[in-house]
Scaffold this active site. Structure first.
Site, short mmCIF file in Angstrom:
data_model
loop_
_atom_site.label_atom_id
_atom_site.label_comp_id
_atom_site.label_asym_id
_atom_site.label_seq_id
_atom_site.Cartn_x
_atom_site.Cartn_y
_atom_site.Cartn_z
N CYS A 1 0.86 -1.18 0.00
CA CYS A 1 0.00 0.00 0.00
C CYS A 1 0.90 1.23 0.00
CB CYS A 1 -0.96 -0.03 1.18
SG CYS A 1 -0.17 -0.18 2.80
N ARG B 1 -2.18 -0.81 5.45
CA ARG B 1 -3.38 -1.33 4.82
C ARG B 1 -3.13 -2.71 4.20
NH1 ARG B 1 -4.85 3.83 1.19
NH2 ARG B 1 -2.61 4.12 1.42
#
Lengths: 148, 288
Positions: free
Chosen positions: B244, B249
């Protein structure tokens, strides 16, 4: 000549600077967030328009600016993420500090003002979201100055 | 929402429900850990007995861009009163995004007794369950950790480059705007910490949030397979690297692929776009 700095913003920065303890600062931010009031229905109703959504803010913050009789701006916010406490705190700070401030001063507020309140321990995503709120307020002032 | 045991997960024991957590709040063999992106959330109210693990102060090296070392991890676990046989239950804001990040870092040190509370803070709050501002204190433990193992679930840039050149599977879990590179070009807004926008060549765009329902719970295995396999062509037979912006994430997607779908070879590239988008000479694709 450098742009003027919003006086209320400077006062708030000084207040937070008096709290070197991280816990005290967080508590002040939480109590600040508790003063958050959502944009009134006469300004905006759901569904809020996408063009008022703060880019990069994952708390789904929205910002509106309305011209007051004295030519300054009044800022309004919505934060759709119920867990968006930092976004709510930032909204209260921006409203307190920038509503009614000279447009030239609002138009010159730097992005990194967020660190004066939140400290440096922010994730990049959180920083971007909060900076996005500052940037959107700044853009509103610039557009007002340009007569848009 | 269907019970966790009926969702077809490869490792259903890695998830616990809010009901289960509520019934185990006083379990001495359990430590509940809240990990959030928003630094105000824990202090504004957390599950009774929960401790906070902060991604910046607790999981990262204070100087270098890296995670804490063995001594640092032992210090953290001792401070929050976790023994080697304590089960840690993670939960947090943003649909357990940061909870999964903390979970992943804990796996670098082999703490296998770890679970995630399905639905995270959002579900707990929506169910009207108790939150408190009282910060608990536990007796220091005598936790012993091995050296951090970066060899199995973590990817560094040279491996990622070799993976790209070999046509390996990559999942970019950022937003579509970040994937395409357009976010870096928005005037008057902060950039994402990289000089170049776009994505690693060949990466599939699957924003991390697609793996969860509106109430924050994880989608069923069938729904997840429909996204990652039928739609994107991933396979448990092949190694997958997720990335990410800084690896938080993508640790959520690592968790989904590894524990919910049972992929045996998934790595999280924590250097992610803030490294790749600043590297000299590496290939980049733009557009959707």
């Amino acid at each position: 000549m450098s742009a003027p700095y919003p006086e209320k913003l400077r006062q708030l920065e000084e207040l937070f600077a008096l709290m070197p303890d991280r816990g005290d600062r967080l508590d002040l931010l939480i109590s600040t967030a508790e003063r958050f009031r959502e944009v009134p229905p006469e300004i905006a109703r759901r569904p809020f328009p996408e063009d008022r959504k703060v880019p990069a803010c994952e708390s789904e913050a929205y910002l509106w600016a309305r011209r007051r009789d004295d030519g300054t701006l009044k800022f309004y916010f919505a934060v759709e993420n119920p867990q968006g406490i930092s976004a709510k705190a930032m909204a209260v700070i921006l409203d307190d500090a920038l509503s009614g401030a000279p447009l030239e001063a609002v138009a010159a507020v730097p992005d990194d003002v967020i660190y004066k309140f939140f400290g440096n321990e922010l994730s990049m995503g959180k920083s971007m979201g909060l900076m996005g709120m500052v940037a959107m307020a700044r853009s509103s002032a610039r557009r007002a100055l340009a007569g848009a | 929402m269907t019970a966790i045991s009926q969702r077809g997960y490869a490792n259903p024991g890695v998830l616990v429900s809010t009901d289960w957590v509520a019934a185990h709040l006083n379990d001495p063999d359990l430590r509940i850990v809240e990990s959030n992106e928003d630094p105000l959330v824990y202090r504004a109210g957390h599950l009774p007995g929960a401790v906070e693990v902060d991604w910046a102060r607790d999981l990262n090296d204070p100087v270098r861009r890296d995670y804490l070392d063995r001594a640092g991890f032992e210090g953290l676990m001792r401070r929050i009163g976790v023994e080697n046989d304590t089960t840690v239950v993670f939960y947090g804001d943003k649909n357990n995004w940061w909870a999964c990040y903390a979970f992943w870092v804990f796996q670098l040190f082999g703490h296998r007794r770890a679970k995630v509370m399905d639905g995270g803070r959002l579900k707990w709050e929506q169910e009207g369950r108790e939150l408190t501002r009282e910060v608990p204190s536990y007796p220091p433990s005598s936790y012993r950790a091995p050296d951090r193992d970066d060899s199995t679930i973590r990817a560094f840039r040279d491996r990622v480059l070799a993976h790209v050149e070999a046509g390996g599977d990559l999942v970019d879990v950022r937003s579509p705007q970040e994937f395409s590179g357009e976010l870096l070009h928005m005037p008057d807004y902060p950039n994402e910490g990289a000089l170049r926008g776009g994505h690693i060549p060949g990466a599939r765009s699957v924003p991390w949030g697609r793996a969860v329902n509106e109430d924050g719970t994880f989608k069923s295995a069938a729904e997840l397979r429909a996204i990652y396999e039928q739609e994107q062509g991933l396979s448990p037979e092949r190694e997958v690297i997720a990335y990410c912006r800084i690896g938080e994430r993508s640790s959520h997607t690592w968790f989904v692929l590894t524990h919910l779908l049972g992929y045996p070879k998934v790595r999280n590239y924590d250097g992610s776009w803030t490294e790749w988008g600043n590297l000299v000479g590496v290939p980049i694709e733009k557009g959707r």
